[in-house]
Design a protein around this motif. Sequence first.
Motif, PDB file in Angstrom:
ATOM      1  N   THR A  20      45.039  35.251  30.012  1.00  0.00           N
ATOM      2  CA  THR A  20      44.730  34.545  28.287  1.00  0.00           C
ATOM      3  C   THR A  20      43.905  33.400  28.960  1.00  0.00           C
ATOM      4  OG1 THR A  20      46.994  33.914  26.785  1.00  0.00           O
ATOM      5  CG2 THR A  20      44.808  32.425  27.127  1.00  0.00           C
ATOM      6  N   TYR A  21      44.006  32.775  30.462  1.00  0.00           N
ATOM      7  CA  TYR A  21      42.553  32.407  30.812  1.00  0.00           C
ATOM      8  C   TYR A  21      42.647  32.966  32.436  1.00  0.00           C
ATOM      9  CZ  TYR A  21      45.209  28.913  28.573  1.00  0.00           C
ATOM     10  OH  TYR A  21      46.017  28.697  27.127  1.00  0.00           O
ATOM     11  N   PRO A  22      41.148  32.718  33.111  1.00  0.00           N
ATOM     12  CA  PRO A  22      40.243  33.517  34.782  1.00  0.00           C
ATOM     13  C   PRO A  22      41.546  32.840  35.556  1.00  0.00           C
ATOM     14  CG  PRO A  22      38.929  32.363  33.041  1.00  0.00           C
ATOM     15  CD  PRO A  22      40.413  31.500  32.084  1.00  0.00           C
ATOM     16  N   ILE A  23      41.533  33.410  36.754  1.00  0.00           N
ATOM     17  CA  ILE A  23      42.429  33.479  37.951  1.00  0.00           C
ATOM     18  C   ILE A  23      41.909  31.675  37.670  1.00  0.00           C
ATOM     19  CG2 ILE A  23      43.098  33.974  39.846  1.00  0.00           C
ATOM     20  CD1 ILE A  23      43.035  36.809  39.474  1.00  0.00           C
ATOM     21  N   PHE A  24      40.394  31.855  38.447  1.00  0.00           N
ATOM     22  CA  PHE A  24      39.839  30.692  38.409  1.00  0.00           C
ATOM     23  C   PHE A  24      39.894  29.529  37.838  1.00  0.00           C
ATOM     24  CE2 PHE A  24      36.419  28.301  40.986  1.00  0.00           C
ATOM     25  CZ  PHE A  24      37.099  27.774  42.537  1.00  0.00           C
TER      26      PHE A  24
END
Length: 158
Positions: A20-24
Amino acid sequence: MAQILDRVLRCYRIGDPAGTYPIFDATGSKLYPGRWNTPASPMIYTSEHYSTAMLEKLVHGSGVMPPNQHFIEITLPNGLSYEAVTAHSLAHWDEPACSAAKMFGERWQQERRSAILFVPSVVARMERNILINPEHPEFPRIQHSLHEPIRWDDRLFL
C-alpha cells in the motif's frame, strides 16, 4: 543539539514494493506508531546495518514473514544534520510502553531539530536504528537505491 555528519553513511529499510505504501515512506509510522513516534510525528524507521534491518523485521513479524519483502539502501550525505540518543541518555527507552521515547521522538520530529536521529535498537543492543524526518528541510538530500528482494534463510523460521 544537532550535529553535522562528516561522512556519507548508509542505512537500510525493508518493505513490500507492491504494498500500500512505498518502502521509503512514513505513512506506516503515522498509522502504526513505533517506539519513537506518535501519529502526529511520522518518521521513516531504518537500521544502520542490513542485518539489523532483518532482525527488526523478524521481531515485528512474530515469526511469520510477509511475502514479497525487499530492501533499499539509503544514502545519508555528508553535511546532513543529526542527533543521537544512547541507551544511557534516555531512561527506560527500551520498555515496551515507554512514553519517554515517544515524547522525545515526537518533539524531535515536530521541532525539525535534525534530519536524522540515531537511536539504540532493542533487538540488537549494540546496533543503532536511524530515524529519518520526512518533514525536515534536508530530507530531499537523502537518496535511496532501487529495491532488491530479500532471500531469507529458512533456518530462521524453524
